[in-house]
Design a protein around this motif. Structure first.
Motif, PDB file in Angstrom:
ATOM      1  N   ASN A  31       0.816  -1.212   0.000  1.00  0.00           N
ATOM      2  CA  ASN A  31       0.000   0.000   0.000  1.00  0.00           C
ATOM      3  C   ASN A  31       0.849   1.261   0.000  1.00  0.00           C
ATOM      4  N   PHE A  33       0.383   5.764  -0.235  1.00  0.00           N
ATOM      5  CA  PHE A  33      -0.584   6.839  -0.009  1.00  0.00           C
ATOM      6  C   PHE A  33       0.036   8.197  -0.318  1.00  0.00           C
ATOM      7  N   TYR A  35      -0.758  12.215   0.758  1.00  0.00           N
ATOM      8  CA  TYR A  35      -1.506  13.163   1.577  1.00  0.00           C
ATOM      9  C   TYR A  35      -1.018  14.572   1.284  1.00  0.00           C
ATOM     10  N   LEU A  45      -6.128  12.806   2.807  1.00  0.00           N
ATOM     11  CA  LEU A  45      -5.755  11.771   1.849  1.00  0.00           C
ATOM     12  C   LEU A  45      -6.185  12.169   0.445  1.00  0.00           C
ATOM     13  N   PHE A  48      -4.748   6.742  -2.845  1.00  0.00           N
ATOM     14  CA  PHE A  48      -3.956   5.637  -2.343  1.00  0.00           C
ATOM     15  C   PHE A  48      -3.977   4.490  -3.347  1.00  0.00           C
ATOM     16  N   TYR A  50      -3.394   0.135  -3.463  1.00  0.00           N
ATOM     17  CA  TYR A  50      -3.219  -1.090  -2.692  1.00  0.00           C
ATOM     18  C   TYR A  50      -2.518  -2.185  -3.489  1.00  0.00           C
ATOM     19  N   GLU A  56      -7.118   4.298  -5.762  1.00  0.00           N
ATOM     20  CA  GLU A  56      -8.421   4.672  -5.218  1.00  0.00           C
ATOM     21  C   GLU A  56      -8.369   6.137  -4.798  1.00  0.00           C
ATOM     22  N   LEU A  90       2.878  14.635   1.480  1.00  0.00           N
ATOM     23  CA  LEU A  90       3.509  13.529   2.194  1.00  0.00           C
ATOM     24  C   LEU A  90       3.101  12.207   1.567  1.00  0.00           C
ATOM     25  N   SER A  94       2.615   1.187   3.562  1.00  0.00           N
ATOM     26  CA  SER A  94       2.352   0.223   4.633  1.00  0.00           C
ATOM     27  C   SER A  94       2.262  -1.161   4.028  1.00  0.00           C
ATOM     28  N   GLY A  97      -3.031  -2.677   4.709  1.00  0.00           N
ATOM     29  CA  GLY A  97      -3.763  -1.430   4.696  1.00  0.00           C
ATOM     30  C   GLY A  97      -4.648  -1.293   5.906  1.00  0.00           C
ATOM     31  N   ALA A 103       1.985   2.849   9.163  1.00  0.00           N
ATOM     32  CA  ALA A 103       2.358   3.537   7.937  1.00  0.00           C
ATOM     33  C   ALA A 103       3.688   4.249   8.150  1.00  0.00           C
ATOM     34  N   PHE A 105       6.240   7.182   6.643  1.00  0.00           N
ATOM     35  CA  PHE A 105       6.140   8.398   5.848  1.00  0.00           C
ATOM     36  C   PHE A 105       7.491   8.849   5.309  1.00  0.00           C
TER      37      PHE A 105
END
Lengths: 114, 113
Positions: A31, A33, A35, A45, A48, A50, A56, A90, A94, A97, A103, A105
């Motif tokens: 996963n 992401f 942000y 968010l 993201f 997966y 998504e 950012l 992970s 999920g 997670a 960063f």
């Protein structure tokens, strides 16, 4: 140690430019992401992913797109940068999920659109 | 995803114990409670997680009552370097579209000399 690396720490772009923010993780995480963080608004968010090629929408996807062609790399694209996209961005990754997983960063990219 | 409520800001002094409470009235059976810490100009980092009762590590303790509708992050004898934003997250492991991780606004903790 898990490492999440964002390609730039600081970036200045002009309104209307197409902007690419790159993020690479070295721990084979499923996963990833993106942000953005603005004063007083916490982390929001954007998108993201997966799995490779899977993406998504998050809470604020408008004006952004993403690409995940390889497992370790997740790119955030600002199709036509605008001043209201000036922010700290950012990236995180992970293994699993969901909110109960840890997670990791990156150091963040502070983007200024002028 | 369980909604969480935590104070916007807190102030304390060096050497004090600080307790930050998070409310999560609609927590589900499978949900865990996770706290992150974010220093200025850095990304958040995981500090502690629990399911029930008490969890302690080298950074903090997490107290969770039996009904699990709230939790308290406890920072013993804080120093200036504990000045940060603290986020409370509640949720379970997720897959595919359920794998997203949502952060709220967090609690801005300021430690004074």
């Amino acid at each position: 140690d898990v490492k999440v690396t964002q390609s730039s720490r600081y970036l200045v772009k002009r309104t209307g430019e197409k902007v690419f923010l790159e993020c690479v993780q070295d721990m084979d995480h499923e996963n990833m992401f993106w942000y953005r963080q603005d004063p007083g608004l916490g982390l929001r968010l954007i998108y993201f992913s997966y799995d490779v090629k899977m993406k998504e929408k998050g809470d604020i996807p408008e004006g952004y797109s993403v690409s995940r062609e390889k497992k370790e790399r997740f790119s955030l694209i600002l199709e036509s940068a605008s001043t209201n996209q000036t922010s700290m961005y950012l990236c995180a990754s992970s293994l699993m999920g969901g909110a109960s997983t840890e997670a990791f960063f990156g150091q963040g990219t502070r983007l200024t659109v002028v | 995803l369980a909604k969480t409520t935590q104070p916007i800001s807190m102030d304390s002094y060096e050497g004090q114990e600080v307790n930050i409470t998070c409310s999560h009235n609609n927590i589900a059976t499978n949900d865990y409670i996770t706290w992150y810490q974010q220093f200025p100009s850095q990304g958040p980092r995981f500090i502690i997680q629990g399911y029930k009762t008490k969890v302690t590590n080298e950074v903090a303790s997490l107290f969770i009552p039996a009904d699990r509708k709230s939790s308290t992050l406890s920072l013993p004898r804080v120093s200036l370097s504990d000045t940060a934003v603290y986020y409370c997250l509640v949720g379970a492991s997720g897959y595919s579209s359920a794998s997203k991780i949502i952060f709220g606004s967090g609690t801005r903790l300021s430690i004074r000399p």
